[in-house]
Design a protein around this motif. Structure first.
Motif, PDB file in Angstrom:
ATOM      1  N   VAL A  81      -3.266  -7.511  31.263  1.00  0.00           N
ATOM      2  CA  VAL A  81      -2.571  -8.076  32.339  1.00  0.00           C
ATOM      3  C   VAL A  81      -1.425  -8.919  31.546  1.00  0.00           C
ATOM      4  O   VAL A  81      -1.815  -9.646  30.678  1.00  0.00           O
ATOM      5  N   ILE A  82      -0.086  -8.714  32.023  1.00  0.00           N
ATOM      6  CA  ILE A  82       0.700  -9.424  31.391  1.00  0.00           C
ATOM      7  C   ILE A  82       1.376 -10.322  32.669  1.00  0.00           C
ATOM      8  O   ILE A  82       1.782  -9.808  33.902  1.00  0.00           O
ATOM      9  N   ARG A  83       1.531 -11.743  32.361  1.00  0.00           N
ATOM     10  CA  ARG A  83       2.271 -12.493  33.176  1.00  0.00           C
ATOM     11  C   ARG A  83       3.328 -13.087  32.508  1.00  0.00           C
ATOM     12  O   ARG A  83       3.507 -13.676  31.773  1.00  0.00           O
ATOM     13  N   ALA A  84       4.733 -12.989  33.250  1.00  0.00           N
ATOM     14  CA  ALA A  84       6.145 -13.308  32.669  1.00  0.00           C
ATOM     15  C   ALA A  84       6.360 -14.568  33.900  1.00  0.00           C
ATOM     16  O   ALA A  84       6.475 -14.222  34.797  1.00  0.00           O
ATOM     17  N   THR A  85       6.931 -15.521  33.129  1.00  0.00           N
ATOM     18  CA  THR A  85       7.578 -16.658  33.767  1.00  0.00           C
ATOM     19  C   THR A  85       8.743 -17.164  33.332  1.00  0.00           C
ATOM     20  O   THR A  85       8.950 -17.638  31.990  1.00  0.00           O
ATOM     21  N   PRO A  86       9.909 -16.657  34.057  1.00  0.00           N
ATOM     22  CA  PRO A  86      11.344 -17.281  33.607  1.00  0.00           C
ATOM     23  C   PRO A  86      11.544 -18.787  33.757  1.00  0.00           C
ATOM     24  O   PRO A  86      10.973 -19.210  34.731  1.00  0.00           O
ATOM     25  N   LEU A  87      12.412 -19.591  33.080  1.00  0.00           N
ATOM     26  CA  LEU A  87      12.923 -20.775  33.256  1.00  0.00           C
ATOM     27  C   LEU A  87      14.320 -21.124  32.914  1.00  0.00           C
ATOM     28  O   LEU A  87      14.322 -21.021  31.828  1.00  0.00           O
ATOM     29  N   CYS A  88      15.143 -21.440  33.933  1.00  0.00           N
ATOM     30  CA  CYS A  88      16.550 -21.708  33.591  1.00  0.00           C
ATOM     31  C   CYS A  88      16.774 -22.825  32.857  1.00  0.00           C
ATOM     32  O   CYS A  88      15.865 -24.086  33.203  1.00  0.00           O
ATOM     33  N   MET A  89      17.568 -22.912  31.812  1.00  0.00           N
ATOM     34  CA  MET A  89      17.701 -24.346  30.976  1.00  0.00           C
ATOM     35  C   MET A  89      19.083 -24.651  31.347  1.00  0.00           C
ATOM     36  O   MET A  89      20.056 -24.566  30.547  1.00  0.00           O
TER      37      MET A  89
END
Length: 216
Positions: A81-89
């Motif tokens: 199981v792979i969980r990917a979370t992006p976050l703008c900086m």
């Protein structure tokens, strides 16, 4: 002596600013909408609140702030199981040079199924050996990245282990919105930790690279 002022062409451009609240006519409504969004995110969190998994037992326990972002994506391949979370900086971004952090969390489930939901002979353990990324910006320009391991590590996932492997990294895009996805190559290990000779690609689901309408 005071330093000479920098030439105009060499001055740093200001960081991108993201509104703190939704763009609504009434400020109080904006605060309520912000709280409603956060309440929806918290409603889907596990209880108790998620602490950042430890790759190093000596790490201090900290709240996993990436869990509070509303744009996480999840995919499962052969029980991985792979969980990917992006976050703008925005504080590190400029128009034409958009900076993003992303977090990848992975673990190997006890019960493993194929894409149709049929049970699979379980993998006892697997080791990540390489990565592939496909990064596409808003104009359709594509960059591809191949390399060994992740952040210099080759993590081993064990069936049903409560310890997840987690890491953060960065990427950028010239034009938005962009997209990023790919896969990790894993080699299968038996219960004694020996190589079986089998490998497979665990999908990293595609996530969006975009500036949020307001800050989280």
């Amino acid at each position: 002596f005071a330093p000479a002022p920098a030439a105009e062409s060499h001055r740093e451009q200001p960081a991108v600013r993201v509104p703190m609240l939704p763009d609504v006519a009434c400020k109080q409504d904006g605060i309520l909408r912000w709280l409603e969004t956060y309440a929806a995110v918290f409603a889907n969190l596990p209880t108790p609140l998620p602490w950042a998994p430890h790759n190093d037992p000596s790490d201090e326990q900290v709240l996993n702030m990436f869990y509070l972002q509303p744009h996480a994506v999840v995919a499962t391949t052969r029980g991985v199981v792979i969980r990917a979370t992006p976050l703008c900086m925005p504080e590190l971004s400029q128009p034409g040079d958009w900076q993003f952090a992303y977090q990848i969390e992975m673990h190997l489930e006890s019960e493993q199924f194929d894409e149709h939901g049929a049970p699979l002979p379980p993998i006892e353990a697997c080791r990540l050996v390489s990565r592939y990324w496909r990064i596409e910006d808003g104009t359709g320009h594509v960059d591809e990245v191949n390399g060994p391991g992740v952040i210099g590590l080759y993590p081993t996932l064990r069936r049903g282990s409560p310890q997840h492997f987690l890491y953060e990294s960065r990427t950028s895009a010239h034009h938005l919105p962009g997209r990023m996805g790919g896969h990790f190559v894993f080699e299968v290990l038996d219960k004694y930790g020996s190589l079986t000779g089998e490998t497979f690609n665990a999908i990293v689901p595609t996530f969006t690279l975009a500036v949020p309408a307001y800050s989280f």
